[in-house]
Design an enzyme around this catalytic site. Structure first.
Site, PDB file in Angstrom:
ATOM      1  N   ASP A  76      10.309   7.980   7.126  1.00 34.73           N
ATOM      2  CA  ASP A  76       9.143   7.136   7.376  1.00 34.73           C
ATOM      3  C   ASP A  76       9.645   5.749   7.753  1.00 34.73           C
ATOM      4  O   ASP A  76      10.145   5.003   6.904  1.00 34.73           O
ATOM      5  CB  ASP A  76       8.254   7.039   6.127  1.00 34.73           C
ATOM      6  CG  ASP A  76       7.514   8.340   5.822  1.00 34.73           C
ATOM      7  OD1 ASP A  76       8.073   9.429   6.092  1.00 34.73           O
ATOM      8  OD2 ASP A  76       6.386   8.271   5.301  1.00 34.73           O
TER       9      ASP A  76
ATOM     10  N   LYS B 165       1.613   6.937  11.343  1.00 36.62           N
ATOM     11  CA  LYS B 165       1.179   6.632   9.979  1.00 36.62           C
ATOM     12  C   LYS B 165       0.545   5.254   9.942  1.00 36.62           C
ATOM     13  O   LYS B 165       1.060   4.312  10.545  1.00 36.62           O
ATOM     14  CB  LYS B 165       2.399   6.709   9.047  1.00 36.62           C
ATOM     15  CG  LYS B 165       2.143   6.369   7.588  1.00 36.62           C
ATOM     16  CD  LYS B 165       3.431   6.553   6.788  1.00 36.62           C
ATOM     17  CE  LYS B 165       3.305   6.024   5.365  1.00 36.62           C
ATOM     18  NZ  LYS B 165       4.578   6.172   4.610  1.00 36.62           N
TER      19      LYS B 165
ATOM     20  N   LYS C 235      -0.765  10.410   9.362  1.00 35.50           N
ATOM     21  CA  LYS C 235      -0.668  10.169   7.919  1.00 35.50           C
ATOM     22  C   LYS C 235      -1.340   8.855   7.565  1.00 35.50           C
ATOM     23  O   LYS C 235      -0.780   7.789   7.775  1.00 35.50           O
ATOM     24  CB  LYS C 235       0.804  10.138   7.469  1.00 35.50           C
ATOM     25  CG  LYS C 235       0.977   9.861   5.972  1.00 35.50           C
ATOM     26  CD  LYS C 235       2.450   9.852   5.576  1.00 35.50           C
ATOM     27  CE  LYS C 235       2.652   9.405   4.127  1.00 35.50           C
ATOM     28  NZ  LYS C 235       4.081   9.404   3.725  1.00 35.50           N
TER      29      LYS C 235
END
Length: 316
Positions: free
Chosen positions: A153, A216, A252
């Site tokens: 991430d 995300k 996400k």
């Protein structure tokens, strides 16, 4: 295998000028319309049988996360055990999708979830601010991958993005993607710092063009994190990107999603916007930890007809 940057955009990424022209040529966002649609979808009600399915689906989509300076190996091991068996009293409870930790905790997390299909995700690239030289960021990624991370991430350089240095951001994502190897890459925009919906749309396309496997919303470390409106906008982006390129990218939302009611609203957004192909933890995740506790209590309520006390679940 990792997905290469989409070749359809070779001309767009040839220079800063061409990339700016492409991103600023995307359709502008109708703020009123976007927020009204997100609010409308959030009012949908579902039947009890569908709610049970939605709760189990939401549990299976959680990246159970601990990203604190005070993290210890013991805390990460406990989190891993919870990811594998969220409710030790009911082994029919789905496992969570992943455990998300800092790079130095990846090896501990891998041991904690060994033998299960729970993934280990690691934040990287000088998370959460992203204020570091590229080599430092890539070193962060390589450390996590070497320790066994299944997913990375990363955070984008919001300063460069907001200054209009889109090619710099693009090239950094491409470099991180390469350093990630076989690990799936989630690109964090920190939507609360991007100021406008137009910027969120541009960042979404920029991330996907550079090879993101997931886009995300947030780090969870700022005041405004995932919202129905910004998630809806990103779902529209992945839907349109697949229609244009054939490449599917996950989404996400992270930060601020704490209740079963909230989670179900987001699942409705997914189904009604991107479609059922995204209703799977390979393509949609929740960046949350406290959410899991509420889902577990609601799950027990459906099976027993009564609410448990807060001591029914472990405190993260």
């Amino acid at each position: 295998m990792p997905t290469a940057p989409a070749p359809a955009f070779a001309d767009a990424v040839a220079s800063d000028r061409s990339l700016r022209r492409f991103l600023h040529g995307l359709p502008g966002v109708d703020t009123v319309g976007l927020e009204a649609r997100a609010a409308s979808l959030g009012t949908r009600s579902i039947k009890t049988t569908a709610k049970a399915y939605a709760i189990d689906l939401a549990i299976s989509m959680i990246d159970l996360t601990t990203l604190e300076g005070a993290d210890t190996a013991g805390k990460v091991r406990a989190l891993g055990a919870k990811a594998v068996h969220p409710d030790p009293t009911d082994r029919t409870t789905p496992r969570t999708a992943a455990v998300c930790v800092y790079p130095d905790m990846v090896a501990t997390a891998k041991e904690a979830v060994a033998g299960s299909d729970v993934k280990v995700a690691s934040v990287a690239t000088a998370f959460p601010a992203g204020r570091a030289a590229l080599e430092v960021k890539l070193g962060d990624v390589r450390e996590a991958v070497a320790a066994g991370a299944d997913e990375i991430d990363m955070v984008i350089d919001r300063g460069a993005f907001l200054a209009g240095h889109y090619l710099k951001v693009y090239e950094e994502i491409v470099a991180v993607k390469e350093a990630s190897g076989a690990a799936r890459l989630k690109v964090i925009f920190e939507t609360g710092e991007l100021s406008t919906y137009d910027n969120i749309r541009r960042a979404s396309w920029l991330g996907m063009m550079a090879g993101a496997d997931f886009i995300k919303t947030s780090t969870g470390k700022v005041g405004v994190n995932a919202t129905p409106a910004n998630t809806l906008l990103m779902l529209e982006a992945v839907r349109d990107f697949r229609a244009q390129t054939g490449v599917q990218v996950g989404v996400k939302p992270a930060g601020g999603i704490r209740t079963t009611k909230d989670a179900i609203k987001f699942l409705v957004l997914v189904n009604e916007t991107a479609g059922s192909d995204w209703l799977d933890n390979h393509w949609f995740r929740f960046g949350a930890s406290s959410l899991l506790n509420d889902l577990l209590m609601q799950r027990q309520k459906l099976s027993t007809g009564r609410y448990s006390g807060p001591d029914y679940v472990t405190v993260d």
